[in-house]
Design a protein around this motif. Structure first.
Motif, short mmCIF file in Angstrom:
data_model
loop_
_atom_site.label_atom_id
_atom_site.label_comp_id
_atom_site.label_asym_id
_atom_site.label_seq_id
_atom_site.Cartn_x
_atom_site.Cartn_y
_atom_site.Cartn_z
N UNK A 57 9.76 15.29 -2.66
CA UNK A 57 9.86 15.92 -1.36
C UNK A 57 10.15 14.88 -0.30
N UNK A 58 11.43 14.47 -0.18
CA UNK A 58 11.77 13.39 0.75
C UNK A 58 11.53 13.81 2.20
N UNK A 59 11.37 12.82 3.06
CA UNK A 59 11.18 13.10 4.48
C UNK A 59 12.53 13.45 5.10
N UNK A 60 12.49 13.99 6.33
CA UNK A 60 13.75 14.35 7.00
C UNK A 60 14.58 13.13 7.32
N UNK A 61 13.90 12.00 7.49
CA UNK A 61 14.61 10.75 7.71
C UNK A 61 15.48 10.41 6.50
N UNK A 73 3.66 19.45 3.34
CA UNK A 73 3.52 19.04 1.94
C UNK A 73 4.17 17.69 1.70
N UNK A 74 5.37 17.51 2.29
CA UNK A 74 6.09 16.26 2.11
C UNK A 74 5.29 15.10 2.68
N UNK A 75 4.73 15.27 3.88
CA UNK A 75 3.94 14.21 4.50
C UNK A 75 2.74 13.83 3.64
N UNK A 76 2.07 14.84 3.08
CA UNK A 76 0.90 14.59 2.24
C UNK A 76 1.29 13.73 1.04
N UNK A 77 2.41 14.15 0.38
CA UNK A 77 2.83 13.42 -0.82
C UNK A 77 3.24 11.99 -0.48
N UNK A 78 3.97 11.84 0.64
CA UNK A 78 4.44 10.51 1.02
C UNK A 78 3.28 9.61 1.44
N UNK A 79 2.23 10.23 1.97
CA UNK A 79 1.07 9.43 2.36
C UNK A 79 0.41 8.82 1.13
N UNK A 80 0.40 9.60 0.02
CA UNK A 80 -0.19 9.10 -1.22
C UNK A 80 0.73 8.08 -1.87
N UNK A 81 2.05 8.45 -1.93
CA UNK A 81 3.01 7.56 -2.59
C UNK A 81 4.30 7.49 -1.76
N UNK A 82 4.50 6.42 -1.03
CA UNK A 82 5.68 6.31 -0.15
C UNK A 82 6.99 6.38 -0.92
#
Lengths: 259, 274
Positions: B46-50, B32-41
């Motif tokens: 939902x932050x990435x693990x980084x 889910x996090x990856x999907x959201x970040x792909x749309x809006x960095x």
């Protein structure tokens, strides 16, 4: 000497008459076994001796004085279960009674006094055959061993009367006969007065010097609680103690002399 | 094939089954996090693990630019201190009151009704009163914890005392015990492990009251931090804090259980602390 006397003793709960008009004299050193159908009041009788129940009417005397209406160190008790303290190991269970008497504030002894109490308790454990498990906790012992411990624990206070509420009811037959030998041995060594409730008539006849049967003399079929139970049989059995035999021969001798 | 109720997992199977839900939750989050970040960095929900790693590093291993403290550790220390003092006071009060009203009928007649009524007062509803009376300092927060869990603990101790077999109480009396001796030699030692169990159960509520109090008035503490950074939607800080609080709660529970087994070895055959 008369140890326990009951004079016209009644126990009622409201209209429910449990025991009616009981008269009984028990000499020090007798081994009384109590039998009767369940609900016949023998447990109530034992509870009155123990002090957790009070007679409604009549007198209950211990060594000539009215018995205290709360449990105390005059009367030792062994129940069918929950008779020993799970948080104390075997020897601590036996030491407890002495420690409570020695230290009013903490109920606990230290140093040389503690060693003395421990030695006394160890001796008592040897008497009941538990010397080898002194450091174990009661929950790791078998039912029979737990009852041995309960007996040792009660005896160390040297009570005037030992009350046993179906102490061997939950034990296997083999273990039970070991326990019979033990209790007879202790009774002979200490000369203590024992009251023991049992469901097993044979046990009652075998162990006691006197067997009391609790039952109702009269029954009102329309109102079963109208009449209470009393002692319907008072049977002298198997009294083979030397003191009794001496008593008998003494009386006979006296009679002979007067004749 | 055996019935389902008779099938036991193997040791490895047990671990695997236990870990499965955690892995699934993580997986769902990552996707889910990856999907959201792909749309809006710049997505903050939902932050990435980084981003988590960065936030944790900043909170735990770098001194704060404003105060010079290592914030995570300062917050943890402050919160644990409040929790420890609050729970400790509650345990002590409930042990004394619970035993007294459990074993002495006169005490029970006198105090049981008032304890029951107090236990029905919602503690959070009286939080403003506490702030008014005790000010915004530590006392109000600790008092909230105490008020929140003590009535429950008292009633638990009381019931445990009353559930002790009647035979043991009578037996102690035939060994010559006075009321006081009965309490210190029979009741107290048997109730202590049960008090630890009750405290373990009440820790959840204790954390709740702690975080509620910190959210409203504090300058440090785990609850304070979460509610502070909420203003910046800083999920990269909030989520690690939540995980950390959960871990602390788990550890406290585990340590209390070990303590109970270690300090009261006699309950091992009794089906005590599990």
């Amino acid at each position: 000497m008369n140890n326990i006397e009951l004079k016209k003793l009644w126990k009622e709960y409201g209209d429910n008459v449990v025991l009616e008009n009981i008269n009984l004299t028990v000499k020090a050193g007798e081994f009384i076994t109590l039998v009767g159908a369940s609900g016949c009041g023998k447990t109530t009788f034992l509870k009155m001796l123990l002090g957790t129940e009070k007679p409604s009417r009549g007198q209950l005397l211990l060594d000539g004085d009215p018995i205290r209406d709360e449990p105390d160190a005059d009367r030792g008790i062994v129940f069918q279960r929950y008779s020993v303290f799970p948080h104390l190991n075997v020897i601590e269970n036996v030491m407890l009674g002495v420690e409570l008497g020695e230290s009013r504030l903490l109920g606990r002894c230290f140093g040389s006094k503690r060693r003395k109490v421990r030695a006394q308790a160890q001796e008592m454990l040897e008497l009941v055959g538990l010397g080898h498990v002194a450091k174990q906790y009661p929950t790791s012992l078998s039912g029979g061993m737990q009852q041995r411990l309960a007996i040792a624990q009660a005896l160390i206070k040297q009570p005037k009367v030992l009350l046993l509420d179906e102490p061997f009811g939950a034990l296997d037959p083999g273990i039970r006969s070991d326990m019979h030998a033990l209790i007879l041995d202790i009774w002979q060594k200490t000369g203590i007065t024992i009251f023991m409730i049992t469901h097993d008539l044979t046990e009652g006849f075998y162990l006691g010097t006197r067997l009391l049967v609790f039952d109702k003399h009269r029954i009102d079929p329309d109102n079963p609680n109208r009449y209470g139970a009393s002692i319907t049989f008072d049977i002298p059995v198997a009294d083979t103690r030397k003191s009794t035999l001496d008593d008998i021969s003494n009386t006979m001798k006296q009679k002979q002399e007067t004749l | 094939m055996k019935r389902l109720i008779n099938q036991q997992p193997s040791k490895a199977g047990k671990w695997l089954l236990g870990a499965l839900p955690f892995i699934l939750i993580l997986l769902v989050y990552v996707v889910a996090s990856n999907e959201r970040l792909a749309v809006n960095p710049n997505d903050k929900l939902m932050p990435s693990f980084e981003a988590f790693g960065h936030a944790i590093h900043m909170m735990a291993f770098e001194p704060s630019k404003r105060t010079g403290d290592y914030l995570l550790w300062a917050d943890t220390l402050a919160s644990l201190q409040r929790l420890g003092i609050g729970v400790g006071i509650s345990a002590l009060i409930s042990l004394i009151v619970g035993i007294l009203i459990g074993i002495i009928p006169l005490m029970r007649a006198g105090f049981a009704p008032v304890v029951t009524v107090i236990s029905l007062v919602p503690p959070l509803a009286i939080l403003p009163i506490l702030f008014i009376i005790f000010g915004l300092g530590e006392v109000a927060k600790i008092t909230l914890i105490v008020l929140g869990i003590t009535p429950f603990l008292i009633r638990d101790v009381q019931l445990r005392v009353m559930a002790l077999p009647e035979e043991l109480i009578i037996k102690a009396q035939t060994l010559g015990a006075s009321t006081w001796q009965l309490i210190v030699r029979v009741i107290l030692p048997q109730i202590l492990p049960k008090l630890i169990d009750a405290v373990r159960l009440s820790l959840g509520s204790a954390w709740l009251f702690l975080i509620a109090a910190e959210a409203i008035s504090a300058t440090e503490g785990l609850g304070y931090r979460i509610f502070l950074v909420r203003r910046y939607l800083a999920m990269d800080v909030i989520l690690p804090y939540v995980v950390w609080i959960t871990l602390l709660a788990f550890l406290t529970d585990y340590l209390l259980r070990r303590l109970s087994l270690y300090a009261f070895p006699w309950q091992q055959n009794e089906g005590g602390a599990k």
